[in-house]
Structure formats: structure tokens, C-alpha cells
Design an enzyme around this catalytic site. Structure first.
Site, mmCIF file in Angstrom:
data_model
loop_
_atom_site.group_PDB
_atom_site.id
_atom_site.type_symbol
_atom_site.label_atom_id
_atom_site.label_comp_id
_atom_site.label_asym_id
_atom_site.label_seq_id
_atom_site.Cartn_x
_atom_site.Cartn_y
_atom_site.Cartn_z
ATOM 1 N N ASP A 140 -42.242 30.839 11.616
ATOM 2 C CA ASP A 140 -42.735 31.168 10.280
ATOM 3 C C ASP A 140 -43.795 30.205 9.781
ATOM 4 O O ASP A 140 -44.553 30.528 8.865
ATOM 5 C CB ASP A 140 -41.570 31.069 9.274
ATOM 6 C CG ASP A 140 -40.692 32.292 9.285
ATOM 7 O OD1 ASP A 140 -41.187 33.375 9.619
ATOM 8 O OD2 ASP A 140 -39.500 32.152 8.954
HETATM 9 C C1 BGC Z 1 -38.619 28.065 7.904
HETATM 10 C C2 BGC Z 1 -38.960 27.169 6.802
HETATM 11 C C3 BGC Z 1 -40.107 27.733 6.006
HETATM 12 C C4 BGC Z 1 -39.891 29.158 5.620
HETATM 13 C C5 BGC Z 1 -41.119 29.726 4.986
HETATM 14 C C6 BGC Z 1 -38.334 29.405 7.335
HETATM 15 O O1 BGC Z 1 -37.987 30.293 8.283
HETATM 16 O O2 BGC Z 1 -37.542 27.560 8.632
HETATM 17 O O3 BGC Z 1 -39.263 25.918 7.299
HETATM 18 O O4 BGC Z 1 -40.310 26.961 4.886
HETATM 19 O O5 BGC Z 1 -39.472 29.900 6.700
HETATM 20 O O6 BGC Z 1 -41.477 30.984 5.360
HETATM 21 O O1 IFM Z 2 -37.949 32.611 13.076
HETATM 22 C C1 IFM Z 2 -37.661 31.942 11.890
HETATM 23 C C2 IFM Z 2 -36.544 32.677 11.223
HETATM 24 O O2 IFM Z 2 -36.894 33.995 10.928
HETATM 25 C C3 IFM Z 2 -36.079 31.975 9.994
HETATM 26 N N1 IFM Z 2 -35.768 30.606 10.269
HETATM 27 C C4 IFM Z 2 -36.792 29.848 10.916
HETATM 28 C C5 IFM Z 2 -37.325 30.501 12.163
HETATM 29 C C6 IFM Z 2 -38.490 29.717 12.716
HETATM 30 O O3 IFM Z 2 -39.510 29.547 11.781
#
Ligand code: BGC
Ligand code: IFM
Length: 814
Positions: free
Chosen positions: A487
């Protein structure tokens, strides 16, 4: 250092001191009514949706971290001494403390001045309520006169609004007290027509429903005035902060035990039964009253607890291993599937780290979660797939998230995470492999929930593939969009505008940045779709998807190989990400794990080289870090990933979610020793002995363990709600132990440490029970040389779908 121990027999983790490094929680409920509960009874409850139907209040990031919950208080009415039997919130000097977190229940027991209190919290199956069964025993040689107080703080339903809209909420709270039952009925009169109730099995001495009356002005939960005084004031909340508190007097002879049951529940009136207040005669008679009466009865409560145990017995019986390694057995047989059910139910919404108001259900996350629970609740998995697919967009793309209550996609953070749609293909394939239910492909499912837009589910999968084919970049590789699995790798972030936030900046057109991770995912998902197409007679489609898969594989070899490992991406300027050419972020875990998992690089040696590079650059004793070297500063063109300090989260943290991809990849090249080594490094039970370093619960996976660049290397964060649960379960059961459902049967293909003599595995698959005995007399990692099914020689290692009953499977490796 440990703070408790595993009771494998009872399938419990027993915490023996209340001050664990972080709150160690459990989940109550597995259908519609849920709660989180810590070892000191902290936490809250909700009905279906942790944001929109929050029953009790919880203030996140509090000091202390875990404050607010299902608190009981005791008072010795002779001496005036008061205490918290769950330690918090009074932090009483208990002479003994144990918290048993079990499957769907938590029992907290303690002793204070020879009064023993044991409270079991759980949600009965099929009900929208929770039970607190409290047993108080007088272990003194003399009679004891005690007061028992219950307490909860009601949340005014929408937890977000509750935490922000005080000008309104300080005036809306309404309660009602009838026959000892406290009803919380804020908002029942307008839109929702619902209420919560809090009942008690013993005659009550008094009650409170206004927080300040119970706590006293300027006091906190650690020392409520009413408890200190030994009496409640029968306060009726009008606005402010409605709570529920009962007062029960207990006079106990020496050795006497008294049981008091509290029931906290939720009720929603049927649609046609408008504006029935809680005290309405019809409502009480027809619905709530009988339910309350039932669960205030000790036998019924015991029965409900037994039913809950039987329910978990049934789920955990489906897959069971006995191996030379205790940590493998414990996680495979108990805690890992248990965590998979939690991620299925709660997704990423409510934990100690997820506030319940932030996210709904992720499209990507939920599809991956399914890999870990489909064998336990296949009908619910089917429904989940159809719900997810109904939020898919006509383009084949997907809302990144949807609200569990409404099942509608929400556009809070956009819909151009370009990996999203492919996970649906993997989920559907996993469902069919498990169940053999091909009819799901023909289900009519809408796009974006729009009536009239329905197509068979199969076409949704086709559109998922097409979505990527319509979005290829300069090298013919998939465009990354907002992000892929990672992400935080936001490659379309470049901006000349100073101060623009990485969260929102996407002012390039997104037509350059490409993802080798999505390319690997595409190779796999098109193979899966081709297999589904072939077996349903769509031979042209099958050929086309195979060709697409092969083409993408070639492109990876051509443009996605960096010499010693797979490249991660091309950024929006066409520069490499995850390459030797980079100053920082030279090598990333995702493409190594996922490409090899998908079979890429097996035929040309790239797979082995990529995995050796992982071992060399990314592996640490605490797990495999996401990338190296960590980004030392913020790079706008890389986005959120570089916003984290080195060693945390996506910036070179040990992301436990993608460690199992590498384990699976290692099994694909036949390295059972390394696969197991990686498995054990992040296995929570195996890390129990270093709980003071790991800090999170030793019975469930955390999303992240701090990487080697972090000052707190080895410290876990964000436990429970993570794709780590499903993927580790898949890695250990299907690839390391190698018992893998396929479309045509059950594949047995272990890849284990060569020193293992063998193991046994019991699997209920398509109605038959496979009792598998694997022997490893020549001490290899991989390679099945002989199979017998019910004593008869069987060719190959794909077991047939057997008739109902128990079947003996003998497997020899060599
Ligand atoms: C990630 C975070 C991030 C978030 C934002 C999560 O899946 O682990 O680090 O801040 O997504 O989209
Ligand atoms: O792939 C993502 C997931 O959808 C949510 N937690 C963090 C992962 C890596 O960014």
C-alpha cells in the site's frame, strides 16, 4: 521471558501476570455480535460493524494503553476494602492472577484477601449478546460480606460520531431501567429503533446509569466513588455519558461459591415494528425478555459454553497435524486457524491497533483471508466471495474497501490499487478447490451493486484479468496504479507542489510506473483462471489465459530481472525500484516471494538465485525484512513507504504477511530446511520465550516485527488482523506439510526439514477423512516415492476424491 504458557489440552493461552508487555487480547463472538477483550478485561463490543453499531465505548491510545472494558469491582463490606478482580482498572494487589484466552471465550481468575473470583466472558452461538459468568468463592475461614459491582460505558452507536460530536451527544443519551435490566436506548426513537440491554441474574441492591454518579466527579475507573462508598445511587442518565452498573450483595459462608451472571445484549426491532421502546409490553414478551431470562440461567449458560466448544471442535477437526515440532502443531491445530476466523469476521476493522472506525473490509485483504478459512466455513466463504465480487467495478477493478454493514464499496481511498482484482481469482479458485462447487462460477453477480448489471461470476474473473491487460505500461508490465500489495509504494506521487501530502498526491497520469509484483500475481491468477476455464469447457479462454500467463512470464525475464533478484517496479520516470542501481531499496521481498510462488524462474535458475539473495540480504533471526537498504529519508516519488523510519512497517520492517510467500517459494525449489527455518522465525509460539522482545501476543501473528534497521529490532506490532494469518497457514499446511486441495483431488507434496522422520496429517476433504502418514526414511526434503490409499498402491501424489468415511493414506518420501 514468558508471561504465561500454552495449555494445548484445553486450547488456551494462560497469562499468569496481568502486566503483559502490551495488552494481549482475544475475540468474543463469531457471527454478528463481537467484542475484543484483553487479559485485564479491557475492550469493547459491537454488532456487525465496529463503527456503526458500537455498543460500548473504548478510548484508543489511552494512558494506560488499555483502559475501559467489562469491569467488575469487589468490595469487602466489613473492611471497606475494594479491588478489581481483573487487576485493571484499579491495579489491585492480587495474590493470584490467571487469564485464560480460549477459543471464543476468556476467563479471568484472581484472588484477593482469600476471595477468589473467576469470570468467563463469551458470546453464545446464534445470539446477539455476551455473557459474563462471575463466580465468587469465599476461601476464608469466616463468612464474608461482599458487594459485587458491574460496569460498562455505553457508546452512542456510531463510534466515530461518538468520539467527535459532543455538542450533540452530550444531550442524546437515554436509558431506562426495568426489573433490574438497564436499557440503553439512545436513538431508538428515530432512525434505528434499536437498543442495548444489560441484565443481572441476582436481585440488585441498586444501579447507576450516569457515569459521573458512579465514578464521582473528577474520578476515574480506577477508583469509582460508588464502589468505595458501597452503594449506587440509582442514577438515570439524561444525556452526558450513559453507563450500566449493577450492585449485588453477596454474603458467603466459608468455602461457599456464588455465581452471578451478567448479560449485555443488542436488539434491533424488525422493520415493520416501528418505534417500539424497550419497555413496550409486546417487545419485551416477544423478544428480549425471554432471551435475557434464558441466559441468566446457569444451566443454559453452561450449555451455551459447551456448544461453543463443540463448534470450535468441529472447525479445528478439519485439518490437524502431528509433527516433530511443537510450535508447528500448536499453530496449525489451534491458533493459526483461530486467527484466520478472526480475520474473516473482523477483517482489518477492530483490534488494539485498528480503531473500528477506520477501515471497512478490504477487497484484497478479504480475498486473501479466505485462503485461510475456506475449509472451515465454506458456505460463508461462498457468500463472502459473492459480496466482494458485487463491489467489483465494471472495468474489472475494485473498490479497495467495503462496509460490512451495507456491503457497499466505499471510495474513501480510491479504487486504483491495481493488484486488487486478481485476489478475487485466487479466492474463487481456492473455494472451488476446497469444495468442488463449480456452480459458483455461474452465480449472477452485479458490478458496484448496480441492479441490472449482473453477469456470471466467471465474467467477473475475466474482467479482473482484462483490467490489467487494459493497463500495461511501457515495458508491457502491469501499471501499478495507486499501489499494489504494498500500500505504501506509491509511485505516482510525484509533485512539484511543496507540502503536498503523500496520501493524496497523484497528479501524474499514472501511465509509466509498473509493478513486477503484479506481473507475478498475474502469472498465477491467469494460470488459475485457465484451469477453471478448461474444466468448464471454455477451451479457447483457457488457451488465451495460458498464453497471457506465459507472455507475462517472459516479460518478467526480460524487464523484471535485475541480475541477482527480481526487480520490484519501474517508477513514474521509468527508473528502476528494487535494483542494484538504486542507492536504497535495492532488493524487495515481494517479487522474490510471489514470482517464485507463481512458478516464475523455476526453469531458468532465477528462482534459486532470487531466494539466495533473500537469504543473503533480507533474512534476519526475527524474520525476513521487506526491503534493503531501508530508505533513510522521504522520497516523494516513492511515497508513503519512505515516510516510515528505517526498519518499521513497509520501510524494511519484517512484514510477516509476505514471509510465507518466501517459505512457499523455498518449497517450490525443494529447500525444506530453509522453508521451516523461516517459518519458525516468525511463528508466535516459537517466539514465546522472547516475549519481552516480541511484546505482542505469543498465540497469534502480528502484521509486523521491527526490522534490523530499527532500534527495537524484534518487536512486533499490530497483532491479529493481518493477511499474515492466512498466508502462514497456507504455507505450513499446503506447502511445507504439503497437503493441498486441488481441483481434482488432494495433492500430497511435503517439503520438510530432512531430519524429520515424518509426520501425520488428518484432513477432512470433500466429505471424506484422509488420515495421512508421511514417512521420510531416507531423510530428504521433498519427493513422494510411494503412496498407498487404504492399503492399495496409488500412482502419483494426487489423491482422488474418496467416498465418505475414514481413509488411510501412507506416503513415503525418498
Ligand atoms: C499499511 C500502512 C499504511 C496504510 C495506508 C496499510 O496497509 O500497512 O502502513 O499507512 O496501508 O494505505
Ligand atoms: O497489502 C497490505 C494490506 O492490504 C494491508 N496491510 C498492509 C499490506 C502491505 O502494505
Amino acid at each position: 521471558m514468558q508471561f504465561g504458557y500454552f495449555d494445548d489440552e484445553r486450547r488456551e493461552y494462560v497469562i499468569t501476570r496481568p502486566d503483559t508487555p502490551l495488552p494481549w487480547i482475544n475475540y468474543l463472538g463469531c457471527e454478528e455480535y463481537f467484542g475484543i477483550i484483553s487479559q485485564t478485561a479491557g475492550g469493547y463490543s459491537f454488532f456487525r460493524d465496529a463503527r456503526l453499531r458500537r455498543l460500548t465505548r473504548y478510548r484508543y491510545n489511552n494512558a494506560p494503553l488499555d483502559l475501559g472494558g467489562r469491569y467488575l469491582y469487589l468490595r469487602d463490606d466489613r473492611s471497606g476494602q475494594t479491588w478489581s478482580p481483573s487487576w485493571m482498572p484499579a491495579r489491585s494487589a492480587l495474590s493470584e492472577f490467571t487469564c485464560r484466552h480460549g477459543l471464543g471465550y476468556t476467563s479471568i481468575a484472581s484472588t484477593f484477601d482469600n476471595i477468589h473470583v473467576e469470570t468467563t466472558y463469551f458470546v453464545p452461538l446464534g445470539e446477539t449478546l455476551e455473557i459474563w459468568r462471575c463466580r465468587v468463592t469465599n476461601q476464608r475461614p469466616k463468612p464474608a460480606d461482599l458487594s459485587l459491582f458491574s460496569s460498562i460505558e455505553f457508546c452512542l452507536w456510531d463510534a466515530w460520531d461518538d468520539a467527535t460530536n459532543f455538542q450533540r451527544n452530550f444531550s442524546t443519551g437515554e436509558v431506562e431501567i426495568k426489573d433490574g435490566v438497564i436499557y440503553h436506548k439512545t436513538e431508538y426513537r428515530e432512525r434505528r429503533n434499536h437498543f442495548a440491554y444489560f441484565a443481572c441474574s441476582a436481585p440488585i441492591e441498586g444501579f447507576d446509569t450516569q457515569r459521573e454518579a458512579f465514578l464521582g466527579a473528577y474520578r476515574g475507573w480506577d477508583a469509582p466513588l460508588a464502589v468505595e462508598r458501597g452503594s449506587l445511587s440509582n442514577s438515570v442518565a439524561h444525556g452526558w455519558q450513559p453507563i450500566g452498573a449493577h450492585h449485588v450483595r453477596l454474603s458467603l459462608a466459608p468455602s461457599e461459591t456464588r455465581e452471578v451472571i451478567f448479560v449485555l445484549g443488542y436488539h434491533e426491532n424488525p422493520k415493520d415494528q416501528k418505534f417500539d421502546p424497550p419497555d413496550s409490553q409486546t417487545l419485551n414478551k416477544r423478544t428480549v425478555k425471554p432471551v435475557i431470562a434464558r441466559y441468566l440461567d446457569s444451566h443454559q449458560v453452561q450449555q451455551a459454553l459447551d456448544d461453543l466448544r463443540a463448534y470450535w471442535d468441529g472447525l479445528l477437526r478439519i485439518q490437524h497435524a502431528r509433527t516433530p515440532n511443537l510450535h508447528v502443531d500448536r499453530m496449525v491445530n489451534i491458533w493459526n486457524p483461530y486467527q484466520c476466523m478472526a480475520t474473516f469476521n473482523i477483517s482489518r476493522s477492530a483490534s488494539l491497533y485498528e480503531s473500528g472506525i477506520g477501515r471497512g473490509l478490504g477487497f484484497r485483504d478479504s480475498n486473501q483471508d479466505l485462503l485461510g478459512f475456506v475449509h472451515m466455513v465454506p458456505e460463508r466463504a461462498r457468500q463472502r466471495i459473492l459480496d466482494l465480487a458485487a463491489t467489483q467495478l465494471p472495468s474489472g477493478g475494485a473498490y479497495h474497501q467495503y462496509q460490512p454493514l451495507t456491503k457497499r464499496g466505499n471510495n474513501d481511498i480510491g479504487s486504483n490499487f491495481n493488484d486488487d482484482p486478481h485476489w478475487l481469482i485466487l479466492a474463487v479458485a481456492a473455494y472451488i478447490k476446497e469444495t468442488g462447487d463449480w456452480s459458483i462460477l455461474d452465480e449472477a453477480v452485479p458490478y458496484d451493486n448496480l441492479p441490472g448489471s449482473e453477469t456470471p461470476l466467471y465474467e467477473h474473473l475475466q474482467r479482473a484479468v482484462q483490467y490489467t491487460l487494459d493497463r500495461l505500461g511501457p515495458h508491457g508490465l502491469p501499471l501499478i496504479g495507486r499501489a499494489d500489495w504494498n500500500d505504501c509504494l506509491n509511485l505516482n506521487c510525484f509533485s512539484d507542489t511543496p507540502g503536498q501530502s503523500f496520501q493524496t498526491t497523484t497528479n501524474k497520469d499514472g501511465k509509466v510506473a509498473e509493478s513486477i509484483f503484479i506481473a507475478g500475481l498475474f502469472v498465477l491468477s491467469t494460470q488459475e483462471l485457465a484451469a477453471l476455464a478448461e474444466r468448464t469447457g471454455r477451451l479457447e479462454d483457457a488457451a488465451r489465459y495460458r498464453a497471457e500467463s506465459a507472455r507475462m512470464r517472459e516479460l518478467i525475464y526480460q524487464y523484471g530481472w535485475d541480475g541477482e533478484w527480481f526487480l520490484r517496479a519501474y517508477d513514474d520516470f521509468g527508473n528502476k525500484v528494487g535494483s542494484q542501481e538504486c542507492q536504497e531499496g535495492k532488493i524487495f521481498i515481494e517479487p522474490q516471494g510471489f514470482c517464485v510462488l507463481a512458478g516464475v524462474g523455476l526453469e531458468n535458475g532465477y528462482a534459486q538465485r532470487a531466494l539466495d539473495s533473500v537469504a543473503r540480504w533480507l533474512a534476519t533471526p526475527h524474520g525476513i525484512v521487506l526491503q534493503q537498504p531501508a530508505y533513510s529519508r522521504y522520497y516523494l516519488h516513492l511515497g508513503e513507504i519512505s515516510s516510515y523510519p528505517p526498519g518499521y512497517k513497509e520501510n524494511a520492517g519484517i512484514f510477516c504477511h509476505n514471509n510465507p510467500w518466501v517459505m512457499i517459494a523455498e518449497t517450490r525449489v525443494g529447500n525444506g530446511a530453509r522453508a521451516m527455518e523461516y517459518y519458525l522465525r516468525i511463528n508466535p509460539s516459537n517466539r514465546e520465550a522472547i516475549s519481552e522482545v516480541h511484546r505482542c501476543e505469543p498465540y497469534v501473528y502480528a502484521q509486523m516485527i521491527a526490522g534490523k534497521d530499527a532500534p527495537t529490532h524484534g518487536e512486533a506490532k499490530n497483532s491479529w488482523l493481518t493477511g499474515t494469518a492466512a498466508w502462514n497457514y497456507v504455507a505450513i499446511t499446503q506447502w511445507i506439510l504439503g497437503v493441498r486441495p486441488e481441483l481434482d483431488g488432494l495433492r500430497i507434496d511435503p517439503c520438510i526439514p530432512p531430519e524429520w522422520e515424518g509426520f501425520t496429517f488428518r484432513r477432512i476433504f470433500r466429505g471424506a477423512e484422509y488420515v495421512i502418514e508421511v514417512r521420510n526414511p531416507r531423510h530428504v526434503s521433498k519427493g513422494v516415492t510411494a503412496v498407498r490409499v487404504d492399503g492399495k498402491v496409488w500412482q502419483g501424489n494426487l489423491l482422488p476424491i474418496l467416498p465418505p468415511g475414514v481413509h488411510t493414506i501412507e506416503v513415503e518420501l525418498g
